[in-house]
Design a protein around this motif. Structure first.
Motif, PDB file in Angstrom:
ATOM      1  N   ASN A  33      17.373   2.442  29.176  1.00 11.77           N
ATOM      2  CA  ASN A  33      17.210   1.220  29.977  1.00 11.77           C
ATOM      3  C   ASN A  33      18.547   0.538  30.196  1.00 11.77           C
ATOM      4  O   ASN A  33      19.564   0.930  29.631  1.00 11.77           O
ATOM      5  CB  ASN A  33      16.203   0.259  29.320  1.00 11.77           C
ATOM      6  CG  ASN A  33      16.661  -0.228  27.971  1.00 11.77           C
ATOM      7  OD1 ASN A  33      17.784  -0.710  27.825  1.00 11.77           O
ATOM      8  ND2 ASN A  33      15.810  -0.115  26.964  1.00 11.77           N
ATOM      9  N   ASP A  34      18.523  -0.510  31.008  1.00  8.93           N
ATOM     10  CA  ASP A  34      19.753  -1.210  31.359  1.00  8.93           C
ATOM     11  C   ASP A  34      20.293  -2.113  30.250  1.00  8.93           C
ATOM     12  O   ASP A  34      21.392  -2.642  30.371  1.00  8.93           O
ATOM     13  CB  ASP A  34      19.537  -2.065  32.615  1.00  8.93           C
ATOM     14  CG  ASP A  34      19.325  -1.200  33.842  1.00  8.93           C
ATOM     15  OD1 ASP A  34      19.754  -0.036  33.830  1.00  8.93           O
ATOM     16  OD2 ASP A  34      18.746  -1.702  34.814  1.00  8.93           O
ATOM     17  N   ASN A  35      19.528  -2.308  29.179  1.00  9.85           N
ATOM     18  CA  ASN A  35      19.968  -3.199  28.109  1.00  9.85           C
ATOM     19  C   ASN A  35      20.791  -2.496  27.028  1.00  9.85           C
ATOM     20  O   ASN A  35      21.240  -3.134  26.088  1.00  9.85           O
ATOM     21  CB  ASN A  35      18.752  -3.871  27.460  1.00  9.85           C
ATOM     22  CG  ASN A  35      18.060  -4.816  28.426  1.00  9.85           C
ATOM     23  OD1 ASN A  35      18.717  -5.465  29.234  1.00  9.85           O
ATOM     24  ND2 ASN A  35      16.751  -4.873  28.361  1.00  9.85           N
ATOM     25  N   ILE A  36      20.977  -1.200  27.160  1.00 10.90           N
ATOM     26  CA  ILE A  36      21.756  -0.442  26.184  1.00 10.90           C
ATOM     27  C   ILE A  36      23.240  -0.742  26.380  1.00 10.90           C
ATOM     28  O   ILE A  36      23.733  -0.798  27.496  1.00 10.90           O
ATOM     29  CB  ILE A  36      21.514   1.077  26.350  1.00 10.90           C
ATOM     30  CG1 ILE A  36      20.045   1.416  26.114  1.00 10.90           C
ATOM     31  CG2 ILE A  36      22.420   1.888  25.444  1.00 10.90           C
ATOM     32  CD1 ILE A  36      19.585   1.252  24.689  1.00 10.90           C
ATOM     33  N   LYS A  37      23.943  -0.949  25.294  1.00 12.14           N
ATOM     34  CA  LYS A  37      25.374  -1.208  25.326  1.00 12.14           C
ATOM     35  C   LYS A  37      26.125   0.027  24.828  1.00 12.14           C
ATOM     36  O   LYS A  37      25.699   0.678  23.882  1.00 12.14           O
ATOM     37  CB  LYS A  37      25.746  -2.397  24.431  1.00 12.14           C
ATOM     38  CG  LYS A  37      24.980  -3.661  24.738  1.00 12.14           C
ATOM     39  CD  LYS A  37      25.444  -4.284  26.032  1.00 12.14           C
ATOM     40  CE  LYS A  37      24.801  -5.629  26.228  1.00 12.14           C
ATOM     41  NZ  LYS A  37      23.985  -5.752  27.377  1.00 12.14           N
ATOM     42  N   LEU A  42      26.908   9.997  30.616  1.00 10.21           N
ATOM     43  CA  LEU A  42      26.088   9.377  29.577  1.00 10.21           C
ATOM     44  C   LEU A  42      25.183   8.266  30.094  1.00 10.21           C
ATOM     45  O   LEU A  42      23.993   8.240  29.799  1.00 10.21           O
ATOM     46  CB  LEU A  42      26.993   8.832  28.465  1.00 10.21           C
ATOM     47  CG  LEU A  42      26.309   8.029  27.364  1.00 10.21           C
ATOM     48  CD1 LEU A  42      25.389   8.920  26.544  1.00 10.21           C
ATOM     49  CD2 LEU A  42      27.341   7.361  26.478  1.00 10.21           C
ATOM     50  N   VAL A  43      25.746   7.354  30.859  1.00  9.50           N
ATOM     51  CA  VAL A  43      25.005   6.155  31.260  1.00  9.50           C
ATOM     52  C   VAL A  43      23.694   6.479  31.982  1.00  9.50           C
ATOM     53  O   VAL A  43      22.658   5.875  31.678  1.00  9.50           O
ATOM     54  CB  VAL A  43      25.909   5.206  32.082  1.00  9.50           C
ATOM     55  CG1 VAL A  43      25.116   4.068  32.695  1.00  9.50           C
ATOM     56  CG2 VAL A  43      27.017   4.655  31.189  1.00  9.50           C
ATOM     57  N   PRO A  44      23.648   7.431  32.908  1.00  9.08           N
ATOM     58  CA  PRO A  44      22.368   7.724  33.559  1.00  9.08           C
ATOM     59  C   PRO A  44      21.282   8.256  32.621  1.00  9.08           C
ATOM     60  O   PRO A  44      20.099   8.214  32.944  1.00  9.08           O
ATOM     61  CB  PRO A  44      22.727   8.798  34.604  1.00  9.08           C
ATOM     62  CG  PRO A  44      24.177   8.630  34.845  1.00  9.08           C
ATOM     63  CD  PRO A  44      24.747   8.174  33.537  1.00  9.08           C
ATOM     64  N   THR A  45      21.661   8.741  31.442  1.00  6.99           N
ATOM     65  CA  THR A  45      20.671   9.272  30.502  1.00  6.99           C
ATOM     66  C   THR A  45      20.110   8.207  29.563  1.00  6.99           C
ATOM     67  O   THR A  45      19.175   8.487  28.816  1.00  6.99           O
ATOM     68  CB  THR A  45      21.283  10.396  29.639  1.00  6.99           C
ATOM     69  OG1 THR A  45      22.247   9.832  28.740  1.00  6.99           O
ATOM     70  CG2 THR A  45      21.924  11.464  30.496  1.00  6.99           C
ATOM     71  N   LEU A  46      20.681   7.004  29.583  1.00  9.61           N
ATOM     72  CA  LEU A  46      20.233   5.953  28.677  1.00  9.61           C
ATOM     73  C   LEU A  46      18.865   5.427  29.100  1.00  9.61           C
ATOM     74  O   LEU A  46      18.563   5.360  30.293  1.00  9.61           O
ATOM     75  CB  LEU A  46      21.268   4.828  28.620  1.00  9.61           C
ATOM     76  CG  LEU A  46      22.650   5.252  28.116  1.00  9.61           C
ATOM     77  CD1 LEU A  46      23.628   4.099  28.200  1.00  9.61           C
ATOM     78  CD2 LEU A  46      22.571   5.791  26.699  1.00  9.61           C
TER      79      LEU A  46
END
Length: 109
Positions: free
Chosen positions: A79-83, A73-77
């Motif tokens: 930007n870096d500000n998504i929690k 999941l994380v690589p598909t978000l």
């Protein structure tokens, strides 16, 4: 493909051994309000081990499945500000017998 057949699942977590979802989840997916991800048994067991080692907690297998999808999941978000919030509820100690049988009996570890 035979859409009228229900397949038997073989999962290490007995709480999630069911072959379908309810109408509410189907509606949320079809309307675009929810996304669903899947984790393999091995991914969930790896996440279980990681949580035990890094956090010192014994998560339930249900929570371990949720943590397992983070690597996907994380690589598909965007930007870096998504929690991302995962509720790590449940008692992992109830799953120790399942894990022992899976690791020692099934995998030979």
């Amino acid at each position: 493909m035979h859409l009228d057949r229900i397949l038997q699942l073989n999962l290490p977590c007995t709480w999630i051994e069911y072959p379908g979802v309810g109408p509410e989840l189907s509606y949320l997916k079809e309307s675009g309000r929810a996304e669903f991800w899947a984790a393999t048994d091995e991914e969930a067991l790896d996440a279980y081990d990681r949580l035990c080692k890094l956090e010192g907690i014994i998560p339930s297998l249900e929570a371990a499945h949720a943590f397992a999808i983070l690597d996907k999941l994380v690589p598909t978000l965007p930007n870096d500000n998504i929690k991302v919030v995962i509720n790590c509820s449940g008692r992992g100690d109830k799953d120790v017998d399942i894990l022992f049988n899976r690791r020692v009996v099934h995998d030979g570890k």
